[in-house]
Design an enzyme around this catalytic site. Structure first.
Site, PDB file in Angstrom:
ATOM      1  N   CYS A   1       0.866  -1.177   0.000  1.00  0.00           N
ATOM      2  CA  CYS A   1       0.000   0.000   0.000  1.00  0.00           C
ATOM      3  C   CYS A   1       0.901   1.224   0.000  1.00  0.00           C
ATOM      4  O   CYS A   1       2.096   1.119  -0.291  1.00  0.00           O
ATOM      5  CB  CYS A   1      -0.990  -0.021   1.167  1.00  0.00           C
ATOM      6  SG  CYS A   1      -0.273   0.145   2.814  1.00  0.00           S
TER       7      CYS A   1
ATOM      8  N   ASN B   1       2.392   1.507   4.327  1.00  0.00           N
ATOM      9  CA  ASN B   1       2.665   0.242   5.025  1.00  0.00           C
ATOM     10  C   ASN B   1       2.338   0.313   6.510  1.00  0.00           C
ATOM     11  O   ASN B   1       3.015  -0.291   7.332  1.00  0.00           O
ATOM     12  CB  ASN B   1       4.122  -0.200   4.794  1.00  0.00           C
ATOM     13  CG  ASN B   1       4.407  -1.622   5.219  1.00  0.00           C
ATOM     14  OD1 ASN B   1       5.510  -1.919   5.677  1.00  0.00           O
ATOM     15  ND2 ASN B   1       3.466  -2.526   5.094  1.00  0.00           N
TER      16      ASN B   1
ATOM     17  N   CYS C   1      -1.387   0.561   7.324  1.00  0.00           N
ATOM     18  CA  CYS C   1      -2.829   0.250   7.419  1.00  0.00           C
ATOM     19  C   CYS C   1      -3.186  -0.996   6.621  1.00  0.00           C
ATOM     20  O   CYS C   1      -3.273  -2.090   7.168  1.00  0.00           O
ATOM     21  CB  CYS C   1      -3.674   1.425   6.925  1.00  0.00           C
ATOM     22  SG  CYS C   1      -3.523   2.938   7.885  1.00  0.00           S
ATOM     23  N   ARG C   2      -3.376  -0.814   5.323  1.00  0.00           N
ATOM     24  CA  ARG C   2      -3.919  -1.897   4.498  1.00  0.00           C
ATOM     25  C   ARG C   2      -2.954  -3.062   4.320  1.00  0.00           C
ATOM     26  O   ARG C   2      -3.357  -4.222   4.482  1.00  0.00           O
ATOM     27  CB  ARG C   2      -4.327  -1.354   3.123  1.00  0.00           C
ATOM     28  CG  ARG C   2      -5.467  -0.353   3.214  1.00  0.00           C
ATOM     29  CD  ARG C   2      -5.734   0.305   1.883  1.00  0.00           C
ATOM     30  NE  ARG C   2      -4.636   1.214   1.540  1.00  0.00           N
ATOM     31  CZ  ARG C   2      -4.514   1.824   0.381  1.00  0.00           C
ATOM     32  NH1 ARG C   2      -5.402   1.623  -0.574  1.00  0.00           N
ATOM     33  NH2 ARG C   2      -3.508   2.647   0.151  1.00  0.00           N
ATOM     34  N   SER C   3      -1.709  -2.797   3.937  1.00  0.00           N
ATOM     35  CA  SER C   3      -0.810  -3.921   3.643  1.00  0.00           C
ATOM     36  C   SER C   3      -0.442  -4.744   4.875  1.00  0.00           C
ATOM     37  O   SER C   3      -0.399  -5.976   4.783  1.00  0.00           O
ATOM     38  CB  SER C   3       0.427  -3.473   2.858  1.00  0.00           C
ATOM     39  OG  SER C   3       1.160  -2.498   3.535  1.00  0.00           O
TER      40      SER C   3
ATOM     41  N   ASP D   1      -8.490   3.126   1.392  1.00  0.00           N
ATOM     42  CA  ASP D   1      -7.505   3.538   2.395  1.00  0.00           C
ATOM     43  C   ASP D   1      -8.243   4.155   3.582  1.00  0.00           C
ATOM     44  O   ASP D   1      -8.857   5.207   3.452  1.00  0.00           O
ATOM     45  CB  ASP D   1      -6.547   4.552   1.790  1.00  0.00           C
ATOM     46  CG  ASP D   1      -5.379   4.885   2.700  1.00  0.00           C
ATOM     47  OD1 ASP D   1      -5.410   4.518   3.900  1.00  0.00           O
ATOM     48  OD2 ASP D   1      -4.427   5.519   2.219  1.00  0.00           O
TER      49      ASP D   1
END
Length: 155
Positions: free
Chosen positions: A9, A12, A14-16, A124
């Site tokens: 993402c 690095n 939150c999402r990933s 996001d």
């Protein structure tokens, strides 16, 4: 050598890292050996732990991600990983620009692996409310499970 997956993402945090946690949990539940990591295309959060809201949503699923540290994707990643999976179109485009011609990693969007979600991005949640992290967790969990099915193949 086990299959390897890198989730990417922007920062690095939150999402990933949530996708990394979801795939690790799914692989463990299936008894599959995978190398799983995450990184960001940007360098704003290098060395930091995941966002507290990401840690909270993972903890509610029984997963501790407080030991993860943000890092930036690099050229070696394209040789080290079988799959590099972006959370959105912007990061997929950045990965395509970074990819060396001889890299072995297959690039994709995470939700491309979920039936009916091709071309969709994982939203996001960083600038929103904590509830956005719940939606992100649902998306990355669905994506991780679908990706694991692809990696393990039929049977």
């Amino acid at each position: 050598m086990p299959q390897s997956v890198l989730f990417v993402c922007l920062g690095n945090i939150c999402r990933s890292p949530l996708a990394e946690a979801a795939l690790r949990a799914a692989a463990e539940a299936a008894g599959a050996r995978l190398l799983v990591d995450s990184a960001g295309t940007g360098d704003w959060h290098l060395g930091r732990t995941p966002d507290r809201r990401a840690q909270a949503v993972a903890a509610r699923a029984g997963i501790d991600i407080s030991n993860l540290r943000a890092r930036q994707v690099g050229p070696d990643d394209f040789h080290r990983f079988d799959h590099i999976v972006a959370m959105d179109h912007e990061n997929l485009a950045a990965l395509r620009r970074l990819a060396p011609p001889e890299g072995r990693a297959r690039l994709s969007l995470l939700l491309d692996h979920v039936p009916g979600r091709r071309g969709q991005a994982v939203a996001d949640p960083y600038f929103g409310e904590a509830t956005g992290f719940d939606a992100t967790w649902r998306d990355v969990t669905a994506g991780a499970q679908a990706l694991l099915r692809l990696i393990l193949g039929p049977g």
